[in-house]
Design a protein around this motif. Structure first.
Motif, PDB file in Angstrom:
ATOM      1  N   GLU A 145       0.903  -1.172   0.061  1.00 44.42           N
ATOM      2  CA  GLU A 145      -0.118  -0.006  -0.111  1.00 44.42           C
ATOM      3  C   GLU A 145       0.860   1.287   0.078  1.00 44.42           C
ATOM      4  N   GLU A 146       2.034   1.322   0.891  1.00 46.17           N
ATOM      5  CA  GLU A 146       2.931   2.270   0.666  1.00 46.17           C
ATOM      6  C   GLU A 146       3.404   2.553  -0.754  1.00 46.17           C
ATOM      7  N   LYS A 147       3.858   1.282  -1.203  1.00 46.79           N
ATOM      8  CA  LYS A 147       4.492   1.305  -2.568  1.00 46.79           C
ATOM      9  C   LYS A 147       3.556   1.918  -3.507  1.00 46.79           C
ATOM     10  N   LEU A 148       2.303   1.690  -3.443  1.00 43.80           N
ATOM     11  CA  LEU A 148       1.131   2.291  -4.261  1.00 43.80           C
ATOM     12  C   LEU A 148       1.146   3.695  -4.284  1.00 43.80           C
ATOM     13  N   GLN A 149       1.180   4.094  -3.089  1.00 43.11           N
ATOM     14  CA  GLN A 149       1.160   5.522  -2.525  1.00 43.11           C
ATOM     15  C   GLN A 149       2.364   6.345  -3.217  1.00 43.11           C
ATOM     16  N   ASN A 150       3.439   5.585  -3.209  1.00 44.30           N
ATOM     17  CA  ASN A 150       4.579   6.303  -3.587  1.00 44.30           C
ATOM     18  C   ASN A 150       4.899   6.442  -5.165  1.00 44.30           C
ATOM     19  N   VAL A 151       4.255   5.643  -5.837  1.00 49.72           N
ATOM     20  CA  VAL A 151       4.510   5.640  -7.071  1.00 49.72           C
ATOM     21  C   VAL A 151       4.212   6.937  -7.896  1.00 49.72           C
ATOM     22  N   GLU A 152       3.234   7.725  -7.694  1.00 48.38           N
ATOM     23  CA  GLU A 152       2.969   8.937  -8.503  1.00 48.38           C
ATOM     24  C   GLU A 152       4.213   9.853  -7.967  1.00 48.38           C
ATOM     25  N   SER A 153       4.349   9.817  -6.748  1.00 46.36           N
ATOM     26  CA  SER A 153       5.499  10.817  -6.193  1.00 46.36           C
ATOM     27  C   SER A 153       6.804  10.379  -6.944  1.00 46.36           C
ATOM     28  N   ILE A 154       7.018   9.078  -7.021  1.00 40.16           N
ATOM     29  CA  ILE A 154       8.307   8.676  -7.904  1.00 40.16           C
ATOM     30  C   ILE A 154       8.369   8.973  -9.287  1.00 40.16           C
ATOM     31  N   ASN A 155       7.165   9.048  -9.946  1.00 39.74           N
ATOM     32  CA  ASN A 155       7.016   9.125 -11.288  1.00 39.74           C
ATOM     33  C   ASN A 155       7.157  10.871 -11.656  1.00 39.74           C
ATOM     34  N   HIS A 156       6.467  11.483 -10.378  1.00 42.49           N
ATOM     35  CA  HIS A 156       6.751  12.861 -10.739  1.00 42.49           C
ATOM     36  C   HIS A 156       8.446  13.223 -10.645  1.00 42.49           C
ATOM     37  N   LYS A 157       9.212  12.524  -9.846  1.00 41.55           N
ATOM     38  CA  LYS A 157      10.580  12.887  -9.706  1.00 41.55           C
ATOM     39  C   LYS A 157      11.287  12.296 -11.103  1.00 41.55           C
ATOM     40  N   VAL A 158      10.643  11.157 -11.795  1.00 44.17           N
ATOM     41  CA  VAL A 158      11.308  10.599 -12.921  1.00 44.17           C
ATOM     42  C   VAL A 158      11.182  11.685 -13.862  1.00 44.17           C
ATOM     43  N   ARG A 159       9.646  12.390 -14.016  1.00 45.62           N
ATOM     44  CA  ARG A 159       9.352  13.274 -15.258  1.00 45.62           C
ATOM     45  C   ARG A 159      10.404  14.451 -15.076  1.00 45.62           C
ATOM     46  N   GLN A 160      10.675  14.907 -13.841  1.00 43.60           N
ATOM     47  CA  GLN A 160      11.272  16.063 -13.576  1.00 43.60           C
ATOM     48  C   GLN A 160      12.789  15.828 -13.818  1.00 43.60           C
ATOM     49  N   LYS A 161      13.322  14.444 -13.695  1.00 41.10           N
ATOM     50  CA  LYS A 161      14.733  14.055 -13.961  1.00 41.10           C
ATOM     51  C   LYS A 161      14.801  14.073 -15.608  1.00 41.10           C
ATOM     52  N   LYS A 162      13.828  13.601 -16.318  1.00 41.08           N
ATOM     53  CA  LYS A 162      13.832  13.639 -17.617  1.00 41.08           C
ATOM     54  C   LYS A 162      13.833  14.956 -18.168  1.00 41.08           C
ATOM     55  N   GLU A 163      13.169  15.951 -17.795  1.00 38.18           N
ATOM     56  CA  GLU A 163      12.980  17.153 -18.044  1.00 38.18           C
ATOM     57  C   GLU A 163      14.296  17.809 -17.837  1.00 38.18           C
ATOM     58  N   ARG A 164      15.083  17.787 -16.713  1.00 34.39           N
ATOM     59  CA  ARG A 164      16.257  18.275 -16.615  1.00 34.39           C
ATOM     60  C   ARG A 164      17.373  17.960 -17.411  1.00 34.39           C
ATOM     61  N   THR A 165      17.296  16.368 -17.958  1.00 33.84           N
ATOM     62  CA  THR A 165      18.378  16.024 -18.899  1.00 33.84           C
ATOM     63  C   THR A 165      18.004  16.655 -20.305  1.00 33.84           C
ATOM     64  N   ARG A 166      16.693  16.582 -20.553  1.00 32.76           N
ATOM     65  CA  ARG A 166      16.507  17.171 -21.887  1.00 32.76           C
ATOM     66  C   ARG A 166      16.879  19.017 -22.188  1.00 32.76           C
ATOM     67  N   ILE A 167      16.578  19.550 -20.983  1.00 31.54           N
ATOM     68  CA  ILE A 167      17.136  20.947 -21.079  1.00 31.54           C
ATOM     69  C   ILE A 167      18.535  20.957 -20.989  1.00 31.54           C
ATOM     70  N   GLU A 168      19.161  20.033 -20.272  1.00 34.78           N
ATOM     71  CA  GLU A 168      20.687  20.413 -20.247  1.00 34.78           C
ATOM     72  C   GLU A 168      21.285  20.032 -21.430  1.00 34.78           C
ATOM     73  N   ASN A 169      20.612  18.888 -22.029  1.00 35.58           N
ATOM     74  CA  ASN A 169      21.041  18.535 -23.490  1.00 35.58           C
ATOM     75  C   ASN A 169      20.882  19.812 -24.627  1.00 35.58           C
ATOM     76  N   GLU A 170      19.725  20.355 -24.458  1.00 29.23           N
ATOM     77  CA  GLU A 170      19.506  21.585 -25.359  1.00 29.23           C
ATOM     78  C   GLU A 170      20.522  22.806 -25.045  1.00 29.23           C
TER      79      GLU A 170
END
Length: 421
Positions: free
Chosen positions: A270-295
């Motif tokens: 249940e904790e894992k289910l609750q943390n999925v969206e938080s982790i996914n939000h961080k994943v999206r931020q990480k990808k966005e940082r990588t994309r902007i850093e590459n640009e």
């Protein structure tokens, strides 16, 4: 090639003049409106024709029907006549031979600044720069356009880079354990469902066990009732005992099964289910940082490439200027216009501007070594001495017009004639 003798009759304000000038420096003096300018104009009208008469509506003196100007040079004699609105030109060599295309021949001798070098000082910086570039055979038009394009493109890229860096600064940093890809909620749900199903199954088994206990209690009560009626219900009692024994066997088996049950803990899931969206939000931020850093990296590479292009163009222009032969030492040009000894031309002293203008006029007239200066009265004695010195040093003939009626300066013109002639 210099002027040996000038004869002009009925040209503009002149009646008739005949002048054998000094070899290098000839002053034409007199009061205003006496014909001084007409003397100098007659030389260029004879040699340049229509180009010299653009600002002259009437080359023939008022009241006269025709005008003649004859300019005798070292090797040729130029004679131009005006009658009505027609003009004729004749160019002959010293031996009497005539040139079939006289104006074409003269155009090859005259530079466009030969009329008055002081006009160069009054040109706007762009025209001065064009004249100097033409003289030294340097045209940076294509290079300047390329440089401007590279500069503007680099400006746009740098602006984009700053915007990207601003966007990057607003994104929080993610921890090292943040995964590269988002977690799938659908992958966790089956585990939750399986755990819930197991719990339901366990509950069903507990209910079955409770039912068995209930059945056993009820069987005992029935036995007691049957025992009260042993005689009458002996057969029935035996049957019930058998049933009871069977129930007991099943109860033991059920109890043994219950003792082996493992209750799953769903807390972590249940904790894992609750943390999925938080982790996914961080994943999206990480990808966005990588994309902007590459640009940003690509922007910086493009900016560095364009900067090198600009540096290459500037170096090519510098090398070209260093290899060019300018008419006077210290003369050069930049993006704004010409410079002399590193100073913008308009900021130079009067003497320096005069020196440059004279050098330009001389360089543009290597064949016909004759230069005129109108409004010579605007020049002081030092500047006139400078012009005379340059004329003698470079072996040019300079005609200077000054306002002076003392009769002590040069050849004085009065009422369209040489005074005293």
């Amino acid at each position: 090639m210099k002027i040996i003798k000038l004869t002009s009759e009925n040209f503009k304000g002149l009646k008739a003049v005949e002048i054998e000038p000094d070899e290098n420096f000839q002053v034409i003096s007199g009061k205003n409106a006496q014909g001084k300018t007409s003397v100098l104009d007659s030389i260029w009208a004879a040699i340049s024709g229509k180009a010299a008469l653009k600002a002259t509506d009437k080359p023939i003196r008022e009241g006269e029907k025709e005008a003649v100007v004859k300019v005798e040079l070292d090797d040729i004699v130029v004679t131009r006549k005006w009658k009505g609105d027609k003009s004729t030109l004749e160019v002959t060599a010293k031996d009497g031979a005539r040139y079939s295309s006289p104006q074409t021949m003269l155009d090859g001798l005259v530079g466009r600044l030969s009329f008055d070098p002081l006009s160069f000082a009054n040109l706007d910086p762009k025209k001065q720069k064009e004249a100097l570039q033409e003289l030294v055979s340097i045209d940076f038009t294509a290079l300047d356009l390329d440089r401007k394009g590279f500069y503007e493109e680099r400006t746009y890229i740098n602006q984009d880079c700053k915007k990207l860096e601003g966007a990057l600064s607003e994104l929080p940093y993610t921890t090292k354990d943040t995964p590269d890809e988002e977690l799938s909620v659908s992958a966790v749900l089956p585990e939750i469902n399986a755990a819930q199903e197991q719990r339901h199954a366990n509950a069903d088994k507990r209910a079955a066990y409770e039912q068995l206990r209930h059945d056993g209690t009820r069987a005992i009560e029935e036995i007691k009732s049957i025992e009260a009626e042993i005689g009458r219900l002996k057969l029935q009692l035996d049957v019930k005992k058998d049933a009871y024994n069977d129930i007991c066997d099943k109860g033991k088996a059920s109890k043994a099964a219950l003792d082996q049950l493992i209750e799953p803990d769903t807390t972590l899931l249940e904790e894992k289910l609750q943390n999925v969206e938080s982790i996914n939000h961080k994943v999206r931020q990480k990808k966005e940082r990588t994309r902007i850093e590459n640009e940003i990296e690509e922007c910086k590479k493009s900016s560095e490439y364009l900067t090198q292009k600009i540096v290459d163009i500037d170096q090519l222009k510098k090398d070209t200027l260093q290899a060019a032969e300018f008419p006077i030492e210290g003369l050069n040009f930049d993006e704004e216009g010409i410079t002399f000894k590193g100073i913008p031309f308009k900021q130079c002293s009067t003497a320096e501007r005069l020196k440059v203008s004279m050098a330009m006029a001389m360089a543009l007239n290597p064949e016909l070594r004759v230069i005129r200066i109108l409004d010579g009265s605007l020049l002081d004695s030092d500047n006139l001495a400078l012009i005379k010195e340059m004329a003698q040093e470079k072996d040019y003939q300079v005609w200077v017009e000054v306002v002076d009626d003392s009769g002590k300066v040069g050849i004085q013109i009065e009422d369209g004639q040489v005074k005293g002639a």
